[in-house]
Design a protein around this motif. Structure first.
Motif, PDB file in Angstrom:
ATOM      1  N   VAL A  81      37.532 -35.290 -35.024  1.00 11.89           N
ATOM      2  CA  VAL A  81      38.235 -33.855 -33.441  1.00 11.89           C
ATOM      3  C   VAL A  81      39.746 -33.652 -34.437  1.00 11.89           C
ATOM      4  CG1 VAL A  81      38.950 -33.785 -31.547  1.00 11.89           C
ATOM      5  CG2 VAL A  81      37.100 -34.549 -31.770  1.00 11.89           C
ATOM      6  N   ARG A  82      40.163 -34.220 -34.849  1.00  8.79           N
ATOM      7  CA  ARG A  82      41.728 -34.649 -35.478  1.00  8.79           C
ATOM      8  C   ARG A  82      41.469 -33.723 -36.376  1.00  8.79           C
ATOM      9  NH1 ARG A  82      45.934 -37.268 -34.563  1.00  8.79           N
ATOM     10  NH2 ARG A  82      46.433 -36.686 -36.354  1.00  8.79           N
ATOM     11  N   SER A  83      40.712 -33.208 -37.593  1.00  5.86           N
ATOM     12  CA  SER A  83      40.531 -32.229 -38.502  1.00  5.86           C
ATOM     13  C   SER A  83      40.070 -30.843 -38.256  1.00  5.86           C
ATOM     14  CB  SER A  83      39.264 -32.748 -39.838  1.00  5.86           C
ATOM     15  OG  SER A  83      38.576 -32.539 -40.480  1.00  5.86           O
ATOM     16  N   LEU A  84      39.213 -30.916 -36.948  1.00  6.32           N
ATOM     17  CA  LEU A  84      39.432 -29.948 -36.336  1.00  6.32           C
ATOM     18  C   LEU A  84      40.518 -29.180 -35.882  1.00  6.32           C
ATOM     19  CD1 LEU A  84      36.415 -29.719 -34.969  1.00  6.32           C
ATOM     20  CD2 LEU A  84      36.193 -28.626 -36.931  1.00  6.32           C
ATOM     21  N   PHE A  85      41.502 -29.756 -34.809  1.00  5.59           N
ATOM     22  CA  PHE A  85      42.042 -29.330 -34.043  1.00  5.59           C
ATOM     23  C   PHE A  85      43.513 -29.006 -35.512  1.00  5.59           C
ATOM     24  CE2 PHE A  85      42.221 -32.087 -29.859  1.00  5.59           C
ATOM     25  CZ  PHE A  85      41.274 -30.932 -29.520  1.00  5.59           C
ATOM     26  N   ALA A  86      43.767 -30.003 -37.043  1.00  2.00           N
ATOM     27  CA  ALA A  86      44.691 -29.295 -37.602  1.00  2.00           C
ATOM     28  C   ALA A  86      44.329 -28.028 -38.377  1.00  2.00           C
ATOM     29  CB  ALA A  86      44.449 -30.850 -39.095  1.00  2.00           C
ATOM     30  N   ALA A  87      43.231 -27.678 -38.614  1.00  4.65           N
ATOM     31  CA  ALA A  87      42.204 -26.585 -39.011  1.00  4.65           C
ATOM     32  C   ALA A  87      42.734 -25.134 -37.732  1.00  4.65           C
ATOM     33  CB  ALA A  87      41.110 -26.583 -38.675  1.00  4.65           C
ATOM     34  N   ARG A  88      42.637 -25.679 -36.763  1.00  6.60           N
ATOM     35  CA  ARG A  88      42.817 -24.480 -35.694  1.00  6.60           C
ATOM     36  C   ARG A  88      44.663 -24.547 -35.476  1.00  6.60           C
ATOM     37  NH1 ARG A  88      43.852 -21.482 -33.006  1.00  6.60           N
ATOM     38  NH2 ARG A  88      42.862 -20.139 -31.017  1.00  6.60           N
ATOM     39  N   ALA A  89      45.334 -25.564 -35.326  1.00  4.45           N
ATOM     40  CA  ALA A  89      46.924 -25.073 -35.589  1.00  4.45           C
ATOM     41  C   ALA A  89      47.264 -24.785 -37.240  1.00  4.45           C
ATOM     42  CB  ALA A  89      47.615 -26.434 -35.052  1.00  4.45           C
ATOM     43  N   ASP A 148      34.999 -26.896 -26.331  1.00  4.99           N
ATOM     44  CA  ASP A 148      35.633 -26.044 -25.150  1.00  4.99           C
ATOM     45  C   ASP A 148      36.964 -25.489 -25.351  1.00  4.99           C
ATOM     46  OD1 ASP A 148      33.433 -26.218 -23.756  1.00  4.99           O
ATOM     47  OD2 ASP A 148      33.850 -27.348 -22.061  1.00  4.99           O
ATOM     48  N   LEU A 149      38.171 -26.540 -26.010  1.00  2.00           N
ATOM     49  CA  LEU A 149      38.777 -26.737 -26.349  1.00  2.00           C
ATOM     50  C   LEU A 149      39.494 -25.781 -27.399  1.00  2.00           C
ATOM     51  CD1 LEU A 149      42.446 -26.754 -25.891  1.00  2.00           C
ATOM     52  CD2 LEU A 149      42.011 -29.175 -27.492  1.00  2.00           C
ATOM     53  N   LEU A 150      38.785 -25.970 -28.387  1.00  4.30           N
ATOM     54  CA  LEU A 150      38.893 -24.890 -29.856  1.00  4.30           C
ATOM     55  C   LEU A 150      38.499 -23.773 -29.875  1.00  4.30           C
ATOM     56  CD1 LEU A 150      38.184 -27.139 -31.684  1.00  4.30           C
ATOM     57  CD2 LEU A 150      39.939 -26.628 -31.942  1.00  4.30           C
ATOM     58  N   PRO A 153      41.055 -20.616 -23.640  1.00  3.98           N
ATOM     59  CA  PRO A 153      41.618 -19.691 -23.742  1.00  3.98           C
ATOM     60  C   PRO A 153      43.017 -21.077 -24.239  1.00  3.98           C
ATOM     61  CG  PRO A 153      41.158 -20.275 -21.833  1.00  3.98           C
ATOM     62  CD  PRO A 153      40.049 -20.779 -22.474  1.00  3.98           C
ATOM     63  N   ASP A 154      43.216 -21.955 -24.059  1.00  6.18           N
ATOM     64  CA  ASP A 154      44.334 -23.151 -24.855  1.00  6.18           C
ATOM     65  C   ASP A 154      44.183 -22.917 -26.565  1.00  6.18           C
ATOM     66  OD1 ASP A 154      45.318 -23.334 -22.074  1.00  6.18           O
ATOM     67  OD2 ASP A 154      43.343 -25.056 -22.151  1.00  6.18           O
ATOM     68  N   ALA A 155      42.926 -22.338 -26.714  1.00  7.40           N
ATOM     69  CA  ALA A 155      43.240 -23.293 -28.301  1.00  7.40           C
ATOM     70  C   ALA A 155      44.451 -22.020 -28.948  1.00  7.40           C
ATOM     71  CB  ALA A 155      41.891 -21.698 -28.186  1.00  7.40           C
ATOM     72  N   ASP A 156      45.311 -21.641 -28.445  1.00  5.25           N
ATOM     73  CA  ASP A 156      46.413 -20.692 -28.780  1.00  5.25           C
ATOM     74  C   ASP A 156      47.548 -21.676 -29.174  1.00  5.25           C
ATOM     75  OD1 ASP A 156      44.650 -18.426 -30.065  1.00  5.25           O
ATOM     76  OD2 ASP A 156      45.177 -17.397 -28.614  1.00  5.25           O
ATOM     77  N   ARG A 157      47.452 -22.596 -28.061  1.00  7.44           N
ATOM     78  CA  ARG A 157      48.488 -23.128 -27.239  1.00  7.44           C
ATOM     79  C   ARG A 157      48.605 -24.666 -28.417  1.00  7.44           C
ATOM     80  NH1 ARG A 157      48.185 -24.184 -21.306  1.00  7.44           N
ATOM     81  NH2 ARG A 157      49.959 -25.200 -21.575  1.00  7.44           N
TER      82      ARG A 157
END
Length: 200
Positions: A81-89, A148-150, A153-157
């Motif tokens: 999950v951290r890896s996916l969040f890093a990629a998105r951010a 759901d987060l990724l 609508p919150d993904a851009d934040r």
């Protein structure tokens, strides 16, 4: 004196980052915290801690009796999950293994009540939660929340805390991009120090 890089067990971490209350996957990602001085706090380091963490979030009974294998599965999902969040951010492609891990966690448990048939009640539908499946259900919930987060609508934040060495993620609110007041103060102090030393 404690050696550097040793996980600190039992030390409370900072207060929840912005967005953790709405997204349990954000709380999962932030359950391993890097502190100044090279110390880390891992809220899932031991099976009992992992059990407490899940119970506090309504994902497991207090007396689930978590084993190390289960805690390890939770820590493994956290890293994906951290890896996916890093990629998105950072706006970079995600690792296929991280996407697969989240999908695997979501599909490991049945979402539909299955047909059951027994002598007393005859045919009926039920979702069975045997003790062995508690962790699978928790992992599925956390993975679904990450998806759901990724994709929501919150993904851009979604962003990483802007105060080194902090490694937590948060949902940006306005211009604020720190996970806690403590991190914000540290970042401002570092900037002020850099300005003072540059002026000399």
């Amino acid at each position: 004196m404690r050696k550097m890089k040793e996980p600190v067990i039992g030390q409370p971490g900072p207060p929840p980052a912005q967005g953790e209350e709405e997204h349990l996957s954000l709380a999962l990602a932030n359950s391993a915290i890097t502190l100044p001085g090279g110390h880390t706090v891992d809220l899932l380091a031991a099976p009992a801690q992992a059990n407490d963490w899940l119970a506090e979030r309504g994902l497991a009974p207090v007396d689930a009796g978590m084993r190390e294998m289960c805690a390890a599965q939770l820590r493994a999902l956290r890293e994906q999950v951290r890896s996916l969040f890093a990629a998105r951010a950072e706006g970079v492609p995600a690792l296929p293994a991280a996407v697969s891990a989240v999908n695997d966690a979501m599909t490991r448990v049945p979402t539909a009540p299955l047909l059951r048939w027994d002598d007393e009640t005859g045919p009926h539908r039920a979702t069975v939660h045997p003790t062995t499946a508690i962790v699978d259900h928790a992992l599925a919930s956390l993975a679904a929340d990450a998806a759901d987060l990724l994709t929501g609508p919150d993904a851009d934040r979604l962003t990483a805390c802007g105060s080194a060495p902090c490694n937590r993620y948060l949902l940006r609110h306005g211009r604020r991009h720190w996970c806690s007041t403590r991190c914000g103060d540290r970042a401002r102090a570092a900037r002020a120090y850099a300005r003072r030393t540059a002026a000399h």
